[in-house]
Scaffold this active site. Sequence first.
Site, PDB file in Angstrom:
ATOM      1  N   GLU A 219      -2.841  38.624  25.892  1.00 19.37           N
ATOM      2  CA  GLU A 219      -3.277  37.376  25.270  1.00 19.37           C
ATOM      3  C   GLU A 219      -2.093  36.432  25.051  1.00 19.37           C
ATOM      4  OE1 GLU A 219      -6.490  36.512  24.753  1.00 19.37           O
ATOM      5  OE2 GLU A 219      -6.844  38.353  25.859  1.00 19.37           O
TER       6      GLU A 219
ATOM      7  N   TRP B 145      -1.420  34.813  28.306  1.00 22.49           N
ATOM      8  CA  TRP B 145      -2.386  33.730  28.548  1.00 22.49           C
ATOM      9  C   TRP B 145      -1.880  32.418  27.954  1.00 22.49           C
ATOM     10  CZ3 TRP B 145      -6.445  32.576  31.439  1.00 22.49           C
ATOM     11  CH2 TRP B 145      -7.243  33.595  31.986  1.00 22.49           C
TER      12      TRP B 145
ATOM     13  N   TRP C 119     -23.200  15.530  33.888  1.00 23.62           N
ATOM     14  CA  TRP C 119     -23.324  15.867  32.471  1.00 23.62           C
ATOM     15  C   TRP C 119     -24.431  15.035  31.828  1.00 23.62           C
ATOM     16  CZ3 TRP C 119     -20.862  20.141  31.793  1.00 23.62           C
ATOM     17  CH2 TRP C 119     -19.638  20.392  32.414  1.00 23.62           C
TER      18      TRP C 119
ATOM     19  N   ASN D  89     -12.182  34.366  18.892  1.00 23.54           N
ATOM     20  CA  ASN D  89     -12.041  34.021  20.305  1.00 23.54           C
ATOM     21  C   ASN D  89     -13.311  34.275  21.107  1.00 23.54           C
ATOM     22  OD1 ASN D  89     -10.288  33.172  22.576  1.00 23.54           O
ATOM     23  ND2 ASN D  89     -10.726  35.238  23.308  1.00 23.54           N
TER      24      ASN D  89
ATOM     25  N   TRP E 157     -17.792  19.068  28.668  1.00 26.25           N
ATOM     26  CA  TRP E 157     -16.904  19.959  27.926  1.00 26.25           C
ATOM     27  C   TRP E 157     -15.842  19.202  27.131  1.00 26.25           C
ATOM     28  CZ3 TRP E 157     -11.782  19.493  29.278  1.00 26.25           C
ATOM     29  CH2 TRP E 157     -11.506  18.916  30.540  1.00 26.25           C
TER      30      TRP E 157
ATOM     31  N   TRP F 216     -11.542  25.751  27.161  1.00 24.23           N
ATOM     32  CA  TRP F 216     -12.757  24.971  27.398  1.00 24.23           C
ATOM     33  C   TRP F 216     -13.068  24.840  28.880  1.00 24.23           C
ATOM     34  CZ3 TRP F 216     -16.933  23.136  25.073  1.00 24.23           C
ATOM     35  CH2 TRP F 216     -16.999  23.271  23.684  1.00 24.23           C
TER      36      TRP F 216
END
Length: 471
Positions: A278, A281, A310, A345, A363, A386
């Site tokens: 993590e 990341w 969208w 998370n 988004w 996202w």
Amino acid sequence: MARQLVWFRSDLRTLDNTALAAAAAKGPVIAVFLHCVPQWQAHGHGANKIDFWHRGVEALREALTGLNIPLLQRSISRFSEAPDALLALAREHDIATLHFNREYPLNEWRRDQAVAETFGQADLGVQAHTDAVAFAPGELLTGKNEFYRVFTPFAKAWHREVDYRRLALRDDPAPQERLAFDSDPLPKLAEDAGHPIDAGIWPAGQDAAADRLERFLRYRARHYRETRDQPSVHGTSELSPYLALGMISYRQCLQAVMSENGGHLADGDAGLTTWVNELIWREFYQHIAFGFPEVCRHRPFQAHTADLPWRDDDEGFKAWCNGRTGYPLVDAAMHQLVTTGWMHNRLRMVTAMFLSKHLLIDWRRGEAFFLKHLVDGEFAANNGGWQWAASTGTDAAPYFRIFNPITQSRRFDAEGSFIADFVPELAELTTKARHDPSSEARETAGYPAAIVDHKAARKRALDAFKSLQTP
């Protein structure tokens, strides 16, 4: 010895701070922090993050006082004012060299370049240091000499190339001789900075961060792999706010892991190695922000998804923001975000996918809402997460992966205890009923019906993605 100026930004600690250590080795240090609240607000940061930043600067001031390093504080409105503000301080205090730790999103990088150019024109020294990541963007590249687009090969390269020099803690500065002036008082936040959550939820500073790391490693880290997806369990480190503002470094975290894991990062205890992943990341997303600056311009990483149709659905967006979608796990997660400034998370993925897939709402609207409320709001990680959920980003979830919120609820909040905590009107229902209350139970509890049918929403999202001209 020539005076050194250290410009603190999102590295609010005296421990293991590369810029501070380098400056202290060269001469007496003066520190500076530029409060830039209007610019932070323009970048989307809300009251929770700004307040945490503010309190972090006060904690930094106290730590620097113990080292006899004065912290000067100036307020500016825009990043463009930083070069002149810093140059004025350098001239006022006879500074030889300015030190700072690099930041990688586009606006911050341009700000730092402008500062370096201004100091160069004034024949003053500037040293930019790599501190927040093990590898500066551009150091880890693919066989084609390109930035990595996918996390797994990036992580493999990271583990292969990392060595003790990149993990070694920087020297802590010793107390210096006192200078003839003291630190500036912390300026008050303007009323338009907003009203943050209770400060007691997130105590600021390097001591609070170190305490949280110690408790995580002592009580939860070895179970991290099994418990990290369960929102009712304190299974995560909850260190993200401290990492985002540099109240703790990745090196401190990894050194602590190695101490617990026989010197290993990639092998050994599964909980510890999963947590290391993590942390990698976070670094990966910093590389993406630098290597693909279009993501800093509100554009999708996957260029072809810019044509996604969208939906304009303000009512649906409002229901999502207010935790009134009729999907208990989604609503509980949104209430957690608004009341605590943080979200688990697993739930970030569930709620982001609900907005971008179930409601087919852009988004970027959700990204902005998260950043406004998150105490750990940090551009690269927030944007990366996202775009992953919306299937527009690097390493993105396949477009046909659409989480069923009820299935996710039954799997990761099996007892419905997280739902009961954050949607208390459902607390009196049975465990089974909390995940998907009947119409009668919803009416009795005053809880809304689902605003969209999962199967219908899934088909709509799949059709939207299939309509795209893929590269």
